[in-house]
Design a protein around this motif. Structure first.
Motif, PDB file in Angstrom:
ATOM      1  N   LYS A 107      15.564  21.929  36.377  1.00  0.00           N
ATOM      2  CA  LYS A 107      17.105  21.733  35.789  1.00  0.00           C
ATOM      3  C   LYS A 107      16.862  23.396  34.345  1.00  0.00           C
ATOM      4  O   LYS A 107      18.585  24.082  34.391  1.00  0.00           O
ATOM      5  CB  LYS A 107      16.748  20.537  34.624  1.00  0.00           C
ATOM      6  CG  LYS A 107      17.172  19.161  35.441  1.00  0.00           C
ATOM      7  CD  LYS A 107      17.340  18.546  35.224  1.00  0.00           C
ATOM      8  CE  LYS A 107      17.885  16.968  36.321  1.00  0.00           C
ATOM      9  NZ  LYS A 107      18.069  15.786  34.899  1.00  0.00           N
ATOM     10  N   ILE A 108      15.842  23.744  34.284  1.00  0.00           N
ATOM     11  CA  ILE A 108      15.789  24.544  32.573  1.00  0.00           C
ATOM     12  C   ILE A 108      16.371  25.647  33.219  1.00  0.00           C
ATOM     13  O   ILE A 108      17.153  27.067  33.496  1.00  0.00           O
ATOM     14  CB  ILE A 108      14.611  24.531  32.106  1.00  0.00           C
ATOM     15  CG1 ILE A 108      14.410  23.633  31.251  1.00  0.00           C
ATOM     16  CG2 ILE A 108      13.848  26.108  31.339  1.00  0.00           C
ATOM     17  CD1 ILE A 108      13.125  23.242  30.252  1.00  0.00           C
ATOM     18  N   MET A 109      15.768  26.165  35.127  1.00  0.00           N
ATOM     19  CA  MET A 109      16.046  26.918  35.628  1.00  0.00           C
ATOM     20  C   MET A 109      17.253  27.344  35.841  1.00  0.00           C
ATOM     21  O   MET A 109      17.400  28.191  36.719  1.00  0.00           O
ATOM     22  CB  MET A 109      14.731  27.112  36.823  1.00  0.00           C
ATOM     23  CG  MET A 109      13.522  27.659  36.497  1.00  0.00           C
ATOM     24  SD  MET A 109      12.329  27.064  37.701  1.00  0.00           S
ATOM     25  CE  MET A 109      12.296  28.547  38.391  1.00  0.00           C
ATOM     26  N   ALA A 110      17.873  26.073  36.311  1.00  0.00           N
ATOM     27  CA  ALA A 110      19.065  26.167  36.995  1.00  0.00           C
ATOM     28  C   ALA A 110      20.079  26.016  35.350  1.00  0.00           C
ATOM     29  O   ALA A 110      21.591  26.354  36.275  1.00  0.00           O
ATOM     30  CB  ALA A 110      19.344  25.198  38.074  1.00  0.00           C
ATOM     31  N   GLU A 111      19.790  25.797  34.845  1.00  0.00           N
ATOM     32  CA  GLU A 111      20.846  26.092  33.592  1.00  0.00           C
ATOM     33  C   GLU A 111      21.871  24.653  33.593  1.00  0.00           C
ATOM     34  O   GLU A 111      22.452  24.662  33.595  1.00  0.00           O
ATOM     35  CB  GLU A 111      22.008  27.341  34.086  1.00  0.00           C
ATOM     36  CG  GLU A 111      20.939  28.464  33.784  1.00  0.00           C
ATOM     37  CD  GLU A 111      21.525  29.954  33.599  1.00  0.00           C
ATOM     38  OE1 GLU A 111      22.933  29.578  33.874  1.00  0.00           O
ATOM     39  OE2 GLU A 111      21.190  30.722  32.558  1.00  0.00           O
ATOM     40  N   LEU A 112      20.772  23.834  33.915  1.00  0.00           N
ATOM     41  CA  LEU A 112      21.653  22.484  34.154  1.00  0.00           C
ATOM     42  C   LEU A 112      21.163  21.736  33.070  1.00  0.00           C
ATOM     43  O   LEU A 112      20.249  21.850  32.087  1.00  0.00           O
ATOM     44  CB  LEU A 112      21.351  21.688  35.421  1.00  0.00           C
ATOM     45  CG  LEU A 112      21.891  22.211  36.840  1.00  0.00           C
ATOM     46  CD1 LEU A 112      20.957  21.233  37.968  1.00  0.00           C
ATOM     47  CD2 LEU A 112      22.698  22.372  36.976  1.00  0.00           C
ATOM     48  N   ASP A 113      21.688  19.812  32.828  1.00  0.00           N
ATOM     49  CA  ASP A 113      21.249  19.827  31.465  1.00  0.00           C
ATOM     50  C   ASP A 113      20.317  18.895  31.695  1.00  0.00           C
ATOM     51  O   ASP A 113      20.538  17.768  32.314  1.00  0.00           O
ATOM     52  CB  ASP A 113      22.679  18.640  30.810  1.00  0.00           C
ATOM     53  CG  ASP A 113      22.842  18.283  29.836  1.00  0.00           C
ATOM     54  OD1 ASP A 113      21.288  18.102  29.189  1.00  0.00           O
ATOM     55  OD2 ASP A 113      23.474  17.419  29.581  1.00  0.00           O
ATOM     56  N   ILE A 114      18.992  19.211  30.448  1.00  0.00           N
ATOM     57  CA  ILE A 114      18.299  18.123  31.126  1.00  0.00           C
ATOM     58  C   ILE A 114      18.383  16.882  31.138  1.00  0.00           C
ATOM     59  O   ILE A 114      17.052  15.369  31.018  1.00  0.00           O
ATOM     60  CB  ILE A 114      16.624  18.816  30.597  1.00  0.00           C
ATOM     61  CG1 ILE A 114      16.482  19.033  29.392  1.00  0.00           C
ATOM     62  CG2 ILE A 114      16.436  20.262  31.555  1.00  0.00           C
ATOM     63  CD1 ILE A 114      14.859  19.531  28.397  1.00  0.00           C
ATOM     64  N   ALA A 115      19.569  16.758  29.692  1.00  0.00           N
ATOM     65  CA  ALA A 115      18.982  15.349  29.515  1.00  0.00           C
ATOM     66  C   ALA A 115      20.571  14.603  29.512  1.00  0.00           C
ATOM     67  O   ALA A 115      20.203  13.131  29.734  1.00  0.00           O
ATOM     68  CB  ALA A 115      20.070  15.706  27.622  1.00  0.00           C
ATOM     69  N   GLU A 116      20.736  15.148  31.073  1.00  0.00           N
ATOM     70  CA  GLU A 116      21.536  13.769  31.784  1.00  0.00           C
ATOM     71  C   GLU A 116      20.735  13.805  32.955  1.00  0.00           C
ATOM     72  O   GLU A 116      20.498  14.381  34.359  1.00  0.00           O
ATOM     73  CB  GLU A 116      22.705  15.183  31.978  1.00  0.00           C
ATOM     74  CG  GLU A 116      23.502  14.690  32.959  1.00  0.00           C
ATOM     75  CD  GLU A 116      24.280  12.849  32.309  1.00  0.00           C
ATOM     76  OE1 GLU A 116      23.789  11.768  32.612  1.00  0.00           O
ATOM     77  OE2 GLU A 116      25.179  12.683  31.429  1.00  0.00           O
ATOM     78  N   ARG A 117      20.451  12.516  32.864  1.00  0.00           N
ATOM     79  CA  ARG A 117      20.191  11.949  34.477  1.00  0.00           C
ATOM     80  C   ARG A 117      20.819  11.017  34.955  1.00  0.00           C
ATOM     81  O   ARG A 117      20.318  10.114  35.713  1.00  0.00           O
ATOM     82  CB  ARG A 117      18.350  11.638  33.870  1.00  0.00           C
ATOM     83  CG  ARG A 117      17.797  12.712  33.072  1.00  0.00           C
ATOM     84  CD  ARG A 117      16.439  11.979  32.575  1.00  0.00           C
ATOM     85  NE  ARG A 117      16.144  12.715  31.054  1.00  0.00           N
ATOM     86  CZ  ARG A 117      15.837  12.340  30.495  1.00  0.00           C
ATOM     87  NH1 ARG A 117      16.512  11.281  30.094  1.00  0.00           N
ATOM     88  NH2 ARG A 117      15.317  13.315  29.400  1.00  0.00           N
TER      89      ARG A 117
END
Length: 527
Positions: free
Chosen positions: A204-214
């Protein structure tokens, strides 16, 4: 004198005044470390950490070196300059990021994902739920060197296996990893359960996504350089009962696009297809299920048509490969850019040829038909099982029968079949199941081939894929029947009577030629 000033003073190519980078600059530099590769075997991880340096890249006659300290020892700088035979240019990074990169890139032996996973398994058998881990701890875990290296190895080994997708599925006992190779999923090494949350967060970090949103699905994109290959990775995450499922679509930029002659079409099919796409206006459709190579076929058609004297435009969701000299519009429904709205705008761009990624709604269908009526060649895809059904599908999308009859020039249905591995190919006989379904003798299939399985094909018996095709070219009789709103089966019977080769018949052509197996054709192209 600081190290950076020392380098400038001695003419070794360093720049700057020795002051640390700003926070924004350091953040940018940290992301660049993902693409660092080993530049020499003369330096060890221990030496690099001791002197706080990491060679990053060679270019413009200098070697760029990262450091986290204000003053690098002059002897270490001289060693680097002699090792690479070039002046040294220093750049500032955070200590944690640079140490992690050194350990990832300069470890003594090149490990596999399976070996790394074995070393990381520390007896913990239960995966910790991401919701149980504080966000700061999750971020720290995701940036740890072993996790970064493991994710990179999974991607690299996926590329080496010729995988089109990497699947990471969350279950109660951990993360299951599978590669889709030649259209079929194959098991891959699965990470230790206790690293599940960290690996998902790393991606998620690599894809610039929200790691807190699951709780919600997310989509993103990663651009990487792995083993000197430029790779685009499309990332899709969805919440499941036991965590998240992540699918990574690997788009290898270094792999050249396929030309029409490499698609595997029979000579007569290829000649007919070339003729219909060379017409000045009309609609040519490519149909089949997801992953059957429709977009690849249309890209190959554009490559054949492109001479530099025409205006070619595309609208796609998403743009999979960049076509030099062709403006490509990505669909972005969040801001209102749909297939229909983009296509309507493209018609005001004075095009000669338009590629529409997919006709999926009545509005897009109507605009595509109007584009063909006003003198444009429109290439597009539909999700139908065979060529004749595409015609009735357009009628279902509220396109008038006379418009379908007058604008559609041809429909190409296709599937992909796996090619027998040339390294373990042996002659065999059809099995009993095939004999019950087909007249083996009448079809000339008494002698067939298969792959035994070897290291070259990962013991599958197949290596690579090729296409099987069903080309329906419209003529006056078929246009009259479409205007009468005939069903797909009636249109199919007429087309076969006029010489159309069905998907299964085209597949059997490849079986007789020893290109693929009878089982493979029956799997993808049922009668």
């Amino acid at each position: 004198m600081t190290a950076l000033n020392h380098m400038a003073a001695t003419g070794h190519g360093a720049e700057g005044n020795g002051n640390p980078m700003s926070g924004e600059g350091a953040t940018h530099a940290a992301s660049e470390l993902l693409e660092v590769e080993r530049l020499t075997t003369a330096l060890t991880a221990e030496w690099l950490e001791q002197h706080a340096v990491l060679p990053l890249k060679m270019g413009d006659g200098v070697v760029v070196v990262g450091t986290w300290i204000d003053r690098v020892e002059p002897l270490a700088l001289d060693d680097l300059r002699l090792t690479f035979g070039a002046p040294v240019k220093l750049e500032r990074f955070s200590e944690h990021d640079l140490r992690s990169a050194i350990r990832r890139v300069y470890t003594p032996d090149a490990v596999t994902a399976e070996g790394l996973i074995a070393g990381l398994s520390n007896g913990e058998s239960r995966g910790q739920n991401a919701d149980e881990i504080p966000l700061d701890d999750l971020l720290h875990l995701a940036n740890e060197a072993p996790v970064v290296r493991l994710v990179n190895l999974l991607l690299i080994e996926g590329l080496e296996a010729r995988a089109s997708d990497v699947h990471l599925e969350g279950y109660a006992d951990g993360l299951r990893v599978r590669y889709r190779v030649d259209g079929v999923l194959q098991a891959a090494p699965s990470p230790p359960p206790h690293l599940t949350a960290a690996i998902i967060s790393r991606i998620k970090i690599m894809a610039e996504l929200d790691i807190a949103e699951r709780r919600l699905p997310q989509d993103g994109r990663i651009r990487l350089r792995l083993q000197n290959r430029q790779v685009d990775v499309r990332v899709s995450t969805v919440p499941t009962l036991r965590g998240e499922s992540v699918v990574l679509r690997l788009l290898d930029k270094e792999k050249g696009r396929i030309t029409l002659t490499e698609l595997g079409m029979a000579a007569d099919t290829l000649e007919l297809f070339r003729e219909v796409i060379s017409r000045p206006h009309g609609i040519v459709l490519s149909t089949g299920p997801t992953g059957s190579g429709k977009t690849t076929t249309l890209y190959a058609a554009l490559e054949m048509l492109r001479t530099g004297k025409e205006k070619i435009l595309t609208v796609e969701d998403p743009v999979e490969y960049e076509l030099p000299g062709v403006p490509q519009v990505p669909v972005n429904e969040k801001v209102g850019v749909t297939f229909a709205s983009a296509l309507r705008a493209l018609l005001r761009q004075d095009p000669d040829i338009i590629l529409v990624g997919e006709i999926r709604d009545p509005e897009t269908a109507q605009i595509a038909i109007q584009a063909a009526l006003t003198g444009h060649l429109v290439l597009s895809t539909l999700h139908t099982n065979d060529a004749p059904t595409a015609l009735t599908r357009l009628l279902d999308l509220d396109v008038a029968a006379y418009l379908v009859a007058s604008t559609v020039d041809a429909v190409l249905a296709q599937r992909l079949v796996r090619v027998i591995c040339p390294h373990c190919k042996i002659e065999t006989k059809p099995d009993k199941a095939a004999e019950r379904r087909l007249d083996i003798v009448a079809l000339g299939l008494t002698k067939v081939w298969k792959g035994k399985g070897c290291d070259q094909c990962r013991d599958t018996g197949y290596r690579g894929r090729t296409g099987v095709y069903e080309l329906l070219v419209m003529d006056n009789e078929l246009r009259v029947e479409v205007q009468k709103r005939r069903g797909s089966e009636e249109l199919r019977s007429m087309a076969i009577a006029k010489g159309m080769r069905t998907l299964q018949d085209d597949g059997l052509r490849l079986v007789r030629a020893g290109v693929t197996t009878l089982d493979e054709v029956l799997r993808v192209a049922r009668a």
